[in-house]
Design an enzyme around this catalytic site. Structure first.
Site, PDB file in Angstrom:
ATOM      1  N   LYS A  89      30.903  25.457  43.335  1.00  0.00           N
ATOM      2  CA  LYS A  89      29.490  25.148  43.090  1.00  0.00           C
ATOM      3  C   LYS A  89      29.029  24.156  44.141  1.00  0.00           C
ATOM      4  O   LYS A  89      29.685  23.122  44.358  1.00  0.00           O
ATOM      5  CB  LYS A  89      29.337  24.535  41.680  1.00  0.00           C
ATOM      6  CG  LYS A  89      27.885  24.302  41.292  1.00  0.00           C
ATOM      7  CD  LYS A  89      27.230  25.561  40.780  1.00  0.00           C
ATOM      8  CE  LYS A  89      25.712  25.480  40.756  1.00  0.00           C
ATOM      9  NZ  LYS A  89      25.086  25.846  42.067  1.00  0.00           N
ATOM     10  N   GLN A 110      31.645  17.434  47.382  1.00  0.00           N
ATOM     11  CA  GLN A 110      31.203  18.186  46.199  1.00  0.00           C
ATOM     12  C   GLN A 110      32.331  18.320  45.168  1.00  0.00           C
ATOM     13  O   GLN A 110      32.066  18.314  43.959  1.00  0.00           O
ATOM     14  CB  GLN A 110      30.730  19.571  46.656  1.00  0.00           C
ATOM     15  CG  GLN A 110      29.794  20.273  45.689  1.00  0.00           C
ATOM     16  CD  GLN A 110      28.350  19.784  45.761  1.00  0.00           C
ATOM     17  OE1 GLN A 110      27.811  19.636  46.831  1.00  0.00           O
ATOM     18  NE2 GLN A 110      27.742  19.537  44.614  1.00  0.00           N
ATOM     19  N   LYS A 113      32.234  14.967  43.310  1.00  0.00           N
ATOM     20  CA  LYS A 113      30.951  14.805  42.604  1.00  0.00           C
ATOM     21  C   LYS A 113      30.941  15.686  41.353  1.00  0.00           C
ATOM     22  O   LYS A 113      30.587  15.248  40.256  1.00  0.00           O
ATOM     23  CB  LYS A 113      29.831  15.229  43.549  1.00  0.00           C
ATOM     24  CG  LYS A 113      28.444  15.100  42.970  1.00  0.00           C
ATOM     25  CD  LYS A 113      27.401  15.811  43.818  1.00  0.00           C
ATOM     26  CE  LYS A 113      27.428  15.400  45.273  1.00  0.00           C
ATOM     27  NZ  LYS A 113      26.209  15.833  45.995  1.00  0.00           N
ATOM     28  N   LYS A 125      30.412  24.512  49.477  1.00  0.00           N
ATOM     29  CA  LYS A 125      29.152  24.239  50.184  1.00  0.00           C
ATOM     30  C   LYS A 125      28.997  25.289  51.283  1.00  0.00           C
ATOM     31  O   LYS A 125      29.995  25.849  51.744  1.00  0.00           O
ATOM     32  CB  LYS A 125      29.195  22.836  50.818  1.00  0.00           C
ATOM     33  CG  LYS A 125      27.833  22.295  51.180  1.00  0.00           C
ATOM     34  CD  LYS A 125      27.175  21.551  50.045  1.00  0.00           C
ATOM     35  CE  LYS A 125      25.781  21.103  50.405  1.00  0.00           C
ATOM     36  NZ  LYS A 125      25.261  20.112  49.453  1.00  0.00           N
ATOM     37  N   GLY A 164      20.360  25.074  46.453  1.00  0.00           N
ATOM     38  CA  GLY A 164      19.669  24.559  47.631  1.00  0.00           C
ATOM     39  C   GLY A 164      20.297  23.289  48.195  1.00  0.00           C
ATOM     40  O   GLY A 164      21.174  22.680  47.589  1.00  0.00           O
ATOM     41  N   ASP A 165      19.850  22.916  49.370  1.00  0.00           N
ATOM     42  CA  ASP A 165      20.177  21.627  50.010  1.00  0.00           C
ATOM     43  C   ASP A 165      19.113  21.481  51.098  1.00  0.00           C
ATOM     44  O   ASP A 165      18.035  22.100  50.985  1.00  0.00           O
ATOM     45  CB  ASP A 165      21.610  21.644  50.571  1.00  0.00           C
ATOM     46  CG  ASP A 165      22.084  20.263  51.032  1.00  0.00           C
ATOM     47  OD1 ASP A 165      22.511  19.461  50.196  1.00  0.00           O
ATOM     48  OD2 ASP A 165      21.998  19.964  52.255  1.00  0.00           O
ATOM     49  N   THR A 208      17.880  15.801  40.985  1.00  0.00           N
ATOM     50  CA  THR A 208      18.666  14.935  41.879  1.00  0.00           C
ATOM     51  C   THR A 208      17.965  13.588  42.044  1.00  0.00           C
ATOM     52  O   THR A 208      18.589  12.520  41.910  1.00  0.00           O
ATOM     53  CB  THR A 208      18.887  15.613  43.248  1.00  0.00           C
ATOM     54  OG1 THR A 208      19.372  16.935  43.027  1.00  0.00           O
ATOM     55  CG2 THR A 208      19.882  14.845  44.083  1.00  0.00           C
ATOM     56  N   ASN A 239      13.005  17.306  48.658  1.00  0.00           N
ATOM     57  CA  ASN A 239      13.205  17.448  47.214  1.00  0.00           C
ATOM     58  C   ASN A 239      13.719  16.159  46.568  1.00  0.00           C
ATOM     59  O   ASN A 239      13.167  15.693  45.564  1.00  0.00           O
ATOM     60  CB  ASN A 239      14.183  18.617  46.970  1.00  0.00           C
ATOM     61  CG  ASN A 239      14.581  18.718  45.520  1.00  0.00           C
ATOM     62  OD1 ASN A 239      15.646  18.252  45.131  1.00  0.00           O
ATOM     63  ND2 ASN A 239      13.722  19.303  44.703  1.00  0.00           N
ATOM     64  N   SER A 382      22.267  21.969  37.697  1.00  0.00           N
ATOM     65  CA  SER A 382      22.567  23.348  38.080  1.00  0.00           C
ATOM     66  C   SER A 382      23.546  23.961  37.083  1.00  0.00           C
ATOM     67  O   SER A 382      23.426  25.130  36.708  1.00  0.00           O
ATOM     68  CB  SER A 382      23.205  23.393  39.474  1.00  0.00           C
ATOM     69  OG  SER A 382      22.213  23.404  40.468  1.00  0.00           O
TER      70      SER A 382
HETATM   71  N1  LIG Z   1      18.587  19.139  46.724  1.00  0.00           N
HETATM   72  C1  LIG Z   1      19.554  18.697  45.921  1.00  0.00           C
HETATM   73  O1  LIG Z   1      19.610  19.026  44.725  1.00  0.00           O
HETATM   74  C2  LIG Z   1      20.572  17.738  46.446  1.00  0.00           C
HETATM   75  C3  LIG Z   1      20.498  17.204  47.711  1.00  0.00           C
HETATM   76  N2  LIG Z   1      21.383  16.244  48.097  1.00  0.00           N
HETATM   77  C4  LIG Z   1      21.302  15.626  49.414  1.00  0.00           C
HETATM   78  O2  LIG Z   1      20.065  14.947  49.531  1.00  0.00           O
HETATM   79  C5  LIG Z   1      19.640  14.918  50.911  1.00  0.00           C
HETATM   80  C6  LIG Z   1      18.245  15.487  51.015  1.00  0.00           C
HETATM   81  O3  LIG Z   1      18.247  16.834  50.560  1.00  0.00           O
HETATM   82  P1  LIG Z   1      16.932  17.574  50.058  1.00  0.00           P
HETATM   83  O4  LIG Z   1      15.918  16.586  49.641  1.00  0.00           O
HETATM   84  O5  LIG Z   1      17.365  18.626  49.117  1.00  0.00           O
HETATM   85  O6  LIG Z   1      16.482  18.309  51.381  1.00  0.00           O
HETATM   86  P2  LIG Z   1      15.000  18.659  51.888  1.00  0.00           P
HETATM   87  O7  LIG Z   1      15.167  19.659  52.952  1.00  0.00           O
HETATM   88  O8  LIG Z   1      14.120  18.951  50.737  1.00  0.00           O
HETATM   89  O9  LIG Z   1      14.530  17.265  52.504  1.00  0.00           O
HETATM   90  C7  LIG Z   1      15.281  16.622  53.500  1.00  0.00           C
HETATM   91  C8  LIG Z   1      14.484  15.459  54.042  1.00  0.00           C
HETATM   92  O10 LIG Z   1      15.285  14.720  54.939  1.00  0.00           O
HETATM   93  C9  LIG Z   1      14.702  14.728  56.241  1.00  0.00           C
HETATM   94  N3  LIG Z   1      15.787  14.978  57.198  1.00  0.00           N
HETATM   95  C10 LIG Z   1      16.679  15.994  57.190  1.00  0.00           C
HETATM   96  N4  LIG Z   1      17.500  15.903  58.236  1.00  0.00           N
HETATM   97  C11 LIG Z   1      17.119  14.827  58.920  1.00  0.00           C
HETATM   98  C12 LIG Z   1      17.574  14.224  60.085  1.00  0.00           C
HETATM   99  N5  LIG Z   1      18.612  14.708  60.779  1.00  0.00           N
HETATM  100  N6  LIG Z   1      16.952  13.089  60.474  1.00  0.00           N
HETATM  101  C13 LIG Z   1      15.913  12.592  59.763  1.00  0.00           C
HETATM  102  N7  LIG Z   1      15.426  13.124  58.637  1.00  0.00           N
HETATM  103  C14 LIG Z   1      16.024  14.224  58.228  1.00  0.00           C
HETATM  104  C15 LIG Z   1      13.735  15.893  56.251  1.00  0.00           C
HETATM  105  O11 LIG Z   1      12.679  15.679  57.152  1.00  0.00           O
HETATM  106  C16 LIG Z   1      13.270  15.911  54.809  1.00  0.00           C
HETATM  107  O12 LIG Z   1      12.250  14.968  54.607  1.00  0.00           O
HETATM  108  C17 LIG Z   1      20.731  15.676  51.670  1.00  0.00           C
HETATM  109  O13 LIG Z   1      21.708  14.742  52.096  1.00  0.00           O
HETATM  110  C18 LIG Z   1      21.336  16.580  50.608  1.00  0.00           C
HETATM  111  O14 LIG Z   1      22.649  16.966  50.925  1.00  0.00           O
HETATM  112  C19 LIG Z   1      22.343  15.763  47.244  1.00  0.00           C
HETATM  113  C20 LIG Z   1      22.467  16.268  45.991  1.00  0.00           C
HETATM  114  C21 LIG Z   1      21.659  17.369  45.531  1.00  0.00           C
HETATM  115  O1  LIG Z   2      22.974  22.295  42.590  1.00  0.00           O
HETATM  116  C1  LIG Z   2      23.931  22.598  43.274  1.00  0.00           C
HETATM  117  O2  LIG Z   2      24.748  23.468  43.006  1.00  0.00           O
HETATM  118  C2  LIG Z   2      24.178  21.949  44.616  1.00  0.00           C
HETATM  119  C3  LIG Z   2      23.741  20.560  44.763  1.00  0.00           C
HETATM  120  C4  LIG Z   2      24.277  20.047  46.045  1.00  0.00           C
HETATM  121  O3  LIG Z   2      24.339  20.752  47.031  1.00  0.00           O
HETATM  122  C5  LIG Z   2      24.788  18.700  46.110  1.00  0.00           C
HETATM  123  O4  LIG Z   2      25.084  18.137  45.061  1.00  0.00           O
HETATM  124  O5  LIG Z   2      24.941  18.167  47.211  1.00  0.00           O
END
Ligand SMILES: NC(=O)C1=CN([C@@H]2O[C@H](COP(=O)(O)OP(=O)(O)OC[C@H]3O[C@@H](n4cnc5c(N)ncnc54)[C@H](O)[C@@H]3O)[C@@H](O)[C@H]2O)C=CC1
Ligand SMILES: O=C(O)CCC(=O)C(=O)O
Length: 450
Positions: A89, A110, A113, A125, A164-165, A208, A239, A382
């Site tokens: 997952k 992961q 976590k 992943k 997603g990520d 998250t 997100n 999830s």
């Molecule tokens: N979406 C989820 O449910 C989860 C996400 N995460 C982590 O949270 C973080 C953000 O993910 P999301 O919000 O889902 O992605 P997203 O794509 O919705 O947003 C990512 C944000 O970070 C910025 N960003 C991405 N790469 C960058 C870089 N190299 N330099 C500067 N800014 C950058 C983007 O501009 C955007 O604002 C990641 O580390 C992801 O692995 C962790 C647990 C779960």
């Molecule tokens: O909801 C999921 O399965 C993945 C969430 C995720 O990618 C993360 O925890 O970093």
């Protein structure tokens, strides 16, 4: 400590040039010293050697055609790291920086976590070095379909369940699920983060960010404090960041920054989250456009960031929530936060703090919530989506959110009690790593050498 040196040396030889992966492994192994020293069982069963090698690594070609008829080829990945606790997952990341090292570090994190959630999910992943920025809806759809043309044969509701990520949200999950359904003829829960119209869970989108803020509040409550009245720095505008900011307001705290890959937004009176949502979830525009509505806010372009860190962390605030990407908070940033009176760092992103930054935060003994504990609310929800799909039910927002709060509280208590058990009260890095490791390692031993 020899086993850390030996393991990293072995990885450098067998999996060269994967620095993010080594960083994630090293952090976990350092925490495990007190438990490995006293357990011949873990050594006899070669748990560390087995844990750092993924069960399966799938790498594939993703060819697709852009709107002008040009053919592009990207690299696709799915790392099925460890299935001792359940089906693999973890999310999918579409970003130009994606490579084997990034996906392996994320998959490794992961495993632990997911173990911390207490739910039956293993760790995996995936992703691609595809840049969705500036691509039309049709291009995104064709890319997602091509990605699934290979990945479909490896996933399913009891084998491997992507979500997603970075760069992958509800739109991409929709296109991927559609192609999975077409190729397999199955309508099942092979993905999470689905639309509410066809099998998604209420509160998954928020989980998250909300979960990280619940976790931060539990850390503060442990010290008879709370988020109420606190000024907070948030990075990212995706997100995780958006829903972290939304929950901060609900708990009467004020987020004063957020950021995207072009710059940092600072709004002294508090970020207008509804506007950020509109810019990012709707029009997918730069944060710079925010100034057209709020001329009293400031936008610092990336080119003007400090050379040794990130602009977000240079503002004075009580708490910091890195919610963008890995290694976005440096040692210099950590020192600045502490000298500015910040009392809490809670990670919404995966491994957002460099190793040196983590050392500074731990030494300062401020409340520090490592990503694998603090951002586990997303993957936990999830799993709640998988449970709803398997039982053909749909729970209310309140039901899911109540379970999420309970899971975050359990993760905090588990990490905190384990840290105290090993004479390092407050060290949630050590507590989270040991507690998660014990669950995974004990399951691996019970399941034999596989
Ligand atoms: N979406 C989820 O449910 C989860 C996400 N995460 C982590 O949270 C973080 C953000 O993910 P999301 O919000 O889902 O992605 P997203 O794509 O919705 O947003 C990512 C944000 O970070 C910025 N960003 C991405 N790469 C960058 C870089 N190299 N330099 C500067 N800014 C950058 C983007 O501009 C955007 O604002 C990641 O580390 C992801 O692995 C962790 C647990 C779960
Ligand atoms: O909801 C999921 O399965 C993945 C969430 C995720 O990618 C993360 O925890 O970093």
């Amino acid at each position: 400590m020899n086993y850390i040196h030996d393991t990293i040396a072995h990885l450098k030889q067998t999996s060269p040039a994967q620095c993010e992966f080594y960083q994630a492994v090293e952090e976990v192994l350092e925490s495990l010293e007190p438990i490995l020293e006293n357990s011949a069982d873990y050594q006899k069963n070669a748990i560390i050697q087995r844990l750092v090698e993924p069960e399966r690594q799938i790498m594939f070609r993703v060819p697709w055609v852009d709107d002008d008829g040009n053919i592009h080829v990207n690299k696709g990945y799915r790392i099925e790291f460890n299935s001792s606790l359940g089906p693999y997952k973890g999310g999918l990341r579409f970003h130009p920086s994606v490579n084997a090292s990034i996906i392996k570090f994320l998959g490794f994190e992961q495993i632990f976590k997911n173990a911390l959630t207490g739910l039956p999910i293993g760790g995996g992943k995936g992703g691609a070095n595809f840049d969705p920025k500036g691509r039309s809806d049709s291009e995104i759809m064709r890319f997602c379909q091509s990605f699934i043309n290979e990945l479909y044969r490896h996933i399913g509701p009891t084998t491997d369940v992507p979500a997603g990520d970075i760069g992958v949200g509800a739109r991409e999950i929709g296109y991927m699920f559609g192609q999975y359904k077409r190729l397999t003829g199955r309508y099942d829960g092979a993905f999470t983060g689905k639309s509410l119209l066809w099998g998604g869970s209420l509160a998954r989108k928020e989980a998250t960010g909300y979960g990280a803020v619940y976790f931060a509040n539990y850390m503060l409550q442990d010290n008879d404090d709370s988020l109420k009245g606190k000024r907070c720095l948030v990075s990212g505008a995706g997100n995780v960041a958006i829903y972290a900011m939304e929950k901060l307001y609900q708990l009467e705290a004020t987020p004063i920054t957020c950021s995207d890959s072009s710059g940092t937004l600072y709004h002294e009176s508090g970020i207008d989250v509804a506007l950020v949502k509109k810019l990012k979830e709707g029009a997918r525009e730069s944060l710079a456009v925010y100034l057209e509505t709020h001329s009293d806010a400031k936008y610092i372009a990336c080119a003007d960031y400090p050379s040794d860190g990130h602009a977000v962390w240079r503002f004075v605030a009580d708490a910091a929530f890195p919610c963008a990407t890995q290694n976005e908070l440096t040692e210099a940033d950590a020192r600045t936060l502490i000298s500015n009176g910040c009392i809490l760092v809670c990670e919404g992103a995966n491994m957002p703090s460099t190793k040196e930054a983590v050392d500074v935060l731990l030494a300062a003994k401020i409340a520090y919530g490592p990503g694998k504990a603090a951002n586990a609310g997303g993957v936990a929800t999830s799993q709640l989506e998988m449970a709803q799909n398997a039982s053909m039910q749909m729970w209310t927002f309140e039901e899911v959110d109540t379970k999420l709060q309970q899971i975050m509280k359990n993760i905090f208590d588990t990490a905190s009690n384990t840290a105290a058990e090993f004479d390092q009260p407050g060290n949630l890095v050590l507590g989270a790593n040991i507690a998660a490791f014990r669950r995974v390692a004990d399951a691996m031993i019970e399941q034999g050498v596989v």
